[in-house]
Design an enzyme around this catalytic site. Structure first.
Site, mmCIF file in Angstrom:
data_model
loop_
_atom_site.group_PDB
_atom_site.id
_atom_site.type_symbol
_atom_site.label_atom_id
_atom_site.label_comp_id
_atom_site.label_asym_id
_atom_site.label_seq_id
_atom_site.Cartn_x
_atom_site.Cartn_y
_atom_site.Cartn_z
ATOM 1 N N HIS A 67 1.343 5.245 -2.011
ATOM 2 C CA HIS A 67 0.863 6.272 -2.944
ATOM 3 C C HIS A 67 2.077 7.007 -3.489
ATOM 4 O O HIS A 67 2.489 8.023 -2.931
ATOM 5 C CB HIS A 67 -0.047 7.269 -2.223
ATOM 6 C CG HIS A 67 -1.269 6.670 -1.596
ATOM 7 N ND1 HIS A 67 -2.498 6.670 -2.224
ATOM 8 C CD2 HIS A 67 -1.472 6.042 -0.409
ATOM 9 C CE1 HIS A 67 -3.393 6.074 -1.445
ATOM 10 N NE2 HIS A 67 -2.802 5.689 -0.332
ATOM 11 N N ASP A 98 0.982 2.572 3.721
ATOM 12 C CA ASP A 98 0.100 3.659 3.278
ATOM 13 C C ASP A 98 0.920 4.945 3.103
ATOM 14 O O ASP A 98 0.426 6.050 3.351
ATOM 15 C CB ASP A 98 -1.054 3.894 4.252
ATOM 16 C CG ASP A 98 -2.181 4.702 3.629
ATOM 17 O OD1 ASP A 98 -2.127 4.957 2.402
ATOM 18 O OD2 ASP A 98 -3.107 5.089 4.364
ATOM 19 N N HIS A 123 0.830 -1.220 0.000
ATOM 20 C CA HIS A 123 0.000 0.000 0.000
ATOM 21 C C HIS A 123 0.857 1.260 0.000
ATOM 22 O O HIS A 123 1.244 1.746 1.065
ATOM 23 C CB HIS A 123 -0.900 -0.027 1.244
ATOM 24 C CG HIS A 123 -1.991 0.992 1.223
ATOM 25 N ND1 HIS A 123 -3.230 0.752 1.753
ATOM 26 C CD2 HIS A 123 -2.029 2.269 0.759
ATOM 27 C CE1 HIS A 123 -3.990 1.825 1.603
ATOM 28 N NE2 HIS A 123 -3.274 2.763 1.016
#
Ligand code: DOR
Ligand code: ZN
Ligand code: ZN
Length: 369
Positions: free
Chosen positions: A17, A238, A15
């Protein structure tokens, strides 16, 4: 290898970004994956909320090209839920491995589960209920309701990975779902396992703004425990970087930068090398169907040499050793790490060394030279 060094598998982070494109001022694929590589993370799974988003075959194809040319590590991509679900099959053929659902997709939860199942795509969910988010964006209700809602739908179809679970009550609800449904898993982030919000959840410094937000200490401990005992399926960052000035402002956007230190931090805090490798290497690689994540014959040799402060005789580490990083910025500022990445091998080839830096990009020709 020196006496104070250990050899561990490269990590797989399910995960992240990575920004790039219109948000290249925050991070590029090149800078983000270099942070990953230098932190011992050799595979990352990207989320689709880039600008523009990866929710159509053209954007996906451009993204895969960019990853191929600019990434230092192996990458896979989750796409966003397209308006027309039929195009999922084209995106699957193009190379998408899964679909990521956001709170805005909740009204289409059932059709999304069905479509992902039919297309053999993985499904990852940010399980916060959009209506509760409007009423209280940082309270626990959004995740409580969101997880319940997703559990209801998933109990029929299975195939769901709950992203960044942050409440003890969510862990119980997911455990119940797992007891009668196949293909259910959940991730825990470093920030939810290591940082809490204090007694008033509305009083957090803006720099620690993140979705889902940091929780009370009792939930923080519960999340750390899921890592310690392996009830969490995966440790995943994340990683969602913003610029320093954005994070210093009163209206700091949500998201934390954590890819570079996530692996040494996990090893340091968990004090259980075998469990750390299970959570951040073995299980996520197996989830992706990759033959990596373990040091065994037949496995791809993505490997990390860590120097460790724990002495070979098991004695206390030297308190003042300044060879080890103290995290200088970001959510874990001030933490002393007990592990330092010295070398990283990708497919058996030395790709990073703490002395010389990166040696080759993944997609570039020099890599296989
Ligand atoms: O804090 C967050 N930041 N949560 C998300 O779901 C998205 C992410 C981002 O991309 O900035
Ligand atoms: Zn999310
Ligand atoms: Zn995310």
């Amino acid at each position: 290898m020196a006496e104070d060094e250990i050899l561990l598998p490269g990590a797989t982070d399910l995960h992240v970004h990575l920004r790039d494109w219109e948000e290249s001022y925050k991070e590029t694929v090149s800078s983000g994956t270099l942070a990953a590589l230098s932190g011992g993370v050799t595979t990352v799974v990207e989320m689709p909320n880039t600008k523009p988003p990866i929710d159509n075959p053209e954007a996906l194809s451009k993204r895969l090209e960019l990853l191929e040319s600019d990434s230092y590590v192996d990458c896979a991509v989750h796409v966003g839920l397209p308006r027309e679900l039929q195009i999922l099959s084209a995106m699957r053929r193009e190379g998408a491995i899964g679909v990521k659902l956001y709170p805005k997709d909740f009204p289409r939860l059932r059709e999304a589960f069905r479509a992902a199942h039919d297309q053999s795509l993985k499904l990852a969910v940010h399980a916060e209920d959009p209506e509760a988010l409007v009423q209280d964006p940082v309270g626990p209700r959004a995740e409580e309701n969101g997880v319940k809602e997703v559990c209801k739908v998933a109990s029929r179809v299975g195939n769901v990975r709950f992203c960044h679970v942050s409440l003890a009550s969510s862990v119980s609800a997911i455990a119940e779902l797992k007891s009668h449904t196949n293909g259910v898993s959940f991730e825990v982030t470093p920030h939810h396992a290591l940082l809490s919000c204090g007694p008033d959840y509305r009083q957090l410094p803006p720099s620690l703004n993140v979705r889902p937000p940091l929780r009370r200490e009792c939930d923080r401990i519960a999340m750390f425990e899921t890592l310690r005992n392996g009830i969490a399926d995966f440790y995943a960052t994340d990683h969602a970087p913003h610029t320093a000035s954005e994070k210093e402002s009163q209206n700091a956007p949500p998201g934390l930068r954590s890819l570079k230190f996530a692996y040494p931090l996990l090893l340091t805090e968990l004090q259980d090398v075998a469990m750390a490798c299970r959570l951040y290497c073995e299980r996520p690689a197996a989830y992706l169907g990759e033959t990596k994540g373990k040091i065994e014959p037949g496995m791809i040799a993505d490997l990390v040499v860590f120097r460790t402060r724990t002495r070979p005789d098991g004695q206390e580490p030297e308190a003042n050793s300044n060879e080890f990083d103290i995290v200088e910025t970001g959510p874990f500022v001030g933490r002393r790490l007990g592990y330092k990445v010295e070398q990283v091998y990708k497919g058996g080839v030395l790709s990073y060394s703490s002395e010389t830096g990166p040696l080759a990009k993944r997609g570039r020709r020099e890599h296989s030279a």
